[in-house]
Design an enzyme around this catalytic site. Structure first.
Site, mmCIF file in Angstrom:
data_model
loop_
_atom_site.group_PDB
_atom_site.id
_atom_site.type_symbol
_atom_site.label_atom_id
_atom_site.label_comp_id
_atom_site.label_asym_id
_atom_site.label_seq_id
_atom_site.Cartn_x
_atom_site.Cartn_y
_atom_site.Cartn_z
ATOM 1 N N HIS A 12 0.591 -1.182 -0.142
ATOM 2 C CA HIS A 12 0.241 -0.050 -0.372
ATOM 3 C C HIS A 12 1.205 1.152 -0.127
ATOM 4 O O HIS A 12 1.617 1.903 0.748
ATOM 5 C CB HIS A 12 -1.384 -0.018 1.009
ATOM 6 N N TYR A 19 -9.502 4.198 7.409
ATOM 7 C CA TYR A 19 -9.679 4.711 8.239
ATOM 8 C C TYR A 19 -10.602 6.558 8.655
ATOM 9 O O TYR A 19 -10.941 6.861 8.136
ATOM 10 C CB TYR A 19 -7.997 5.731 9.216
ATOM 11 N N PRO A 78 -3.689 -0.899 18.423
ATOM 12 C CA PRO A 78 -3.407 -0.978 16.461
ATOM 13 C C PRO A 78 -3.809 0.500 15.323
ATOM 14 O O PRO A 78 -3.199 -0.532 14.367
ATOM 15 C CB PRO A 78 -4.495 -1.864 16.973
ATOM 16 N N LYS A 124 1.940 -0.299 15.189
ATOM 17 C CA LYS A 124 3.221 -0.419 15.236
ATOM 18 C C LYS A 124 4.033 -1.283 15.644
ATOM 19 O O LYS A 124 5.038 -1.867 15.801
ATOM 20 C CB LYS A 124 3.401 1.105 16.161
ATOM 21 N N TYR A 130 4.494 6.729 9.500
ATOM 22 C CA TYR A 130 2.854 5.567 9.109
ATOM 23 C C TYR A 130 3.538 4.367 8.223
ATOM 24 O O TYR A 130 3.791 3.088 8.695
ATOM 25 C CB TYR A 130 1.630 5.803 8.249
#
Length: 402
Positions: free
Chosen positions: A72, A201, A292, A296, A384
């Site tokens: 991604h 998200y 979560p 990480k 990220y």
């Protein structure tokens, strides 16, 4: 039994450490209280940072990940009924993440260790640590009804939050810090087509939702719920209805399908700053837990293991203890940055029903800012895809990197 490094826990941390030590000619024994079938069959999420992907490839255990994982290059944030893409690849100079489940990483590592003749003892019980503040720490355990003892130079506690390793450090010297969040995640695995090429998200007035994927046929989705709620109260119809309410837009609707796994997990942040004591070194969930939302957990374990493997290599090959002596300091620098990011993602994306309308307005303004400012979006993207490891990589003659 004797070995150079006794490793408690056959999760990603313990197995990767054993493999990297093997590449350095350092002997280890891994102990695991579960069966191989259990740890390989327990379905766990997995988002691998760019650095983690690079490490697995360099260590010779990334071939299947590269073939079957889903790369991604961005994520989408949805709020106020609209989606906004964060171009991680473009904002970080070409870095990305791979969605590849943790249990698949475990399968790859176990396979590599067994092919190399590595020692992994499954189904052990009554594991206890002794004399950890001496040059010859010991691990005692029961296997097939018989007592055993391993004498080693070092012990690596990679046995998770509930394992015996952290508890072996005296409470008087253990420094622990924790935050418990007022919500949990209801996670499902469902047979359905992919919702989107990249993760979504969602911040919604009814609560957070995350749309992820596992394969072209199986999807992984999450809903914010009360952590104390009972999964029996959530029928398949109720789950899909709530997901549709939170993620559907005017011109898009989530495809649903049969749910074959669902559970609710609480969310917390935890750090044991005492990551080393005597000849015992903690790694992964034994030392720290992250919610979560920031993806990480596994990546922090890999970062710990890189430091530990380099320190042990330096000790056994050069007789130096400089890295091992600074293990906690080096690891915690990255741990706290990951905790900051995970906390930010969690508090920004989840609906806190104790907030008043002003506080909710600030939350939405934060999302507006991060999706409209290149500087803010870059900060999110950099975190990220993964901040640099504190311990620089060192190429070795074997082709490994630690």
């Amino acid at each position: 039994m004797k070995t150079q490094v006794g490793i408690i826990g056959a999760g990603p941390a313990g197995l990767l450490l054993s493999h990297l030590l093997y590449l350095q000619g350092i002997d280890s024994i891994v102990l695991e209280h579960r069966s191989r079938e259990d740890i390989e069959g327990t379905i766990r999420a997995g988002v691998l940072e760019q650095g983690t992907m690079d490490v697995l490839k360099a260590a010779g255990v990334g071939e299947r990940m590269a073939r079957e994982g889903h790369v991604h290059k961005g994520i989408e944030l949805q709020f106020n009924g609209k989606r906004h893409r964060i171009d991680m690849f473009g904002l970080t100079g070409g870095k990305s993440i791979t969605v590849y489940a943790q249990h698949e990483v475990i399968k790859d590592l176990i396979d590599a260790r067994i092919k190399a003749g590595g020692k992994i003892f499954f189904n052990v019980s009554n594991v206890s640590l002794h004399e950890i503040d001496t040059p010859s720490p010991k691990i005692r355990f029961i296997m097939e009804g018989e007592p055993y003892e391993i004498e080693s130079d070092f012990i690596a506690g990679c046995d998770g939050f509930h394992g015996p390793s952290r508890r072996a450090i005296p409470e008087s010297v253990r420094s622990e810090k924790q935050k418990v969040y007022p919500f949990g995640w209801l996670g499902i695995l469902a047979k359905a087509p992919p919702a989107n090429p990249e993760l979504i998200y969602t911040n919604h007035e009814r609560g957070f939702a995350l749309l992820s994927t596992r394969s072209p046929e199986i999807q992984r989705h999450y809903l914010q719920v009360d952590a104390k709620d009972e999964i029996s109260k959530w029928s398949d119809d109720r789950i899909w209805t709530e997901l549709h309410a939170r993620v559907d837009t005017d011109d898009w609707k989530l495809a649903d399908g049969p749910i074959f796994q669902k559970n609710i997990v609480a969310m917390r942040s935890f750090v044991c700053e005492t990551m080393q004591y005597g000849r015992l070194f903690l790694a992964g969930d034994a030392a720290h837990i992250v919610p979560p939302t920031g993806a990480k957990g596994l990546n922090l374990a890999v970062a710990d293991i890189l430091v530990m493997a380099r320190g042990l290599s330096e000790f056994f090959h050069e007789g130096k203890e400089e890295i091992l002596g600074r293990y906690s300091e080096i690891c915690l620098a990255r741990v706290w940055k990951a905790q900051r990011f995970s906390s930010w993602m969690t508090t920004t994306l989840h609906r806190n029903f104790d907030h008043n309308p002003f506080e909710y307005g600030i939350q939405l303004a934060e999302l507006e800012y991060v999706t409209s400012s290149s500087a803010a979006a870059t900060s999110l993207a950099e975190n990220y895809v993964g901040l640099p490891f504190e311990m620089p990589f060192m190429p070795l003659q074997t082709g490994a990197i630690i």
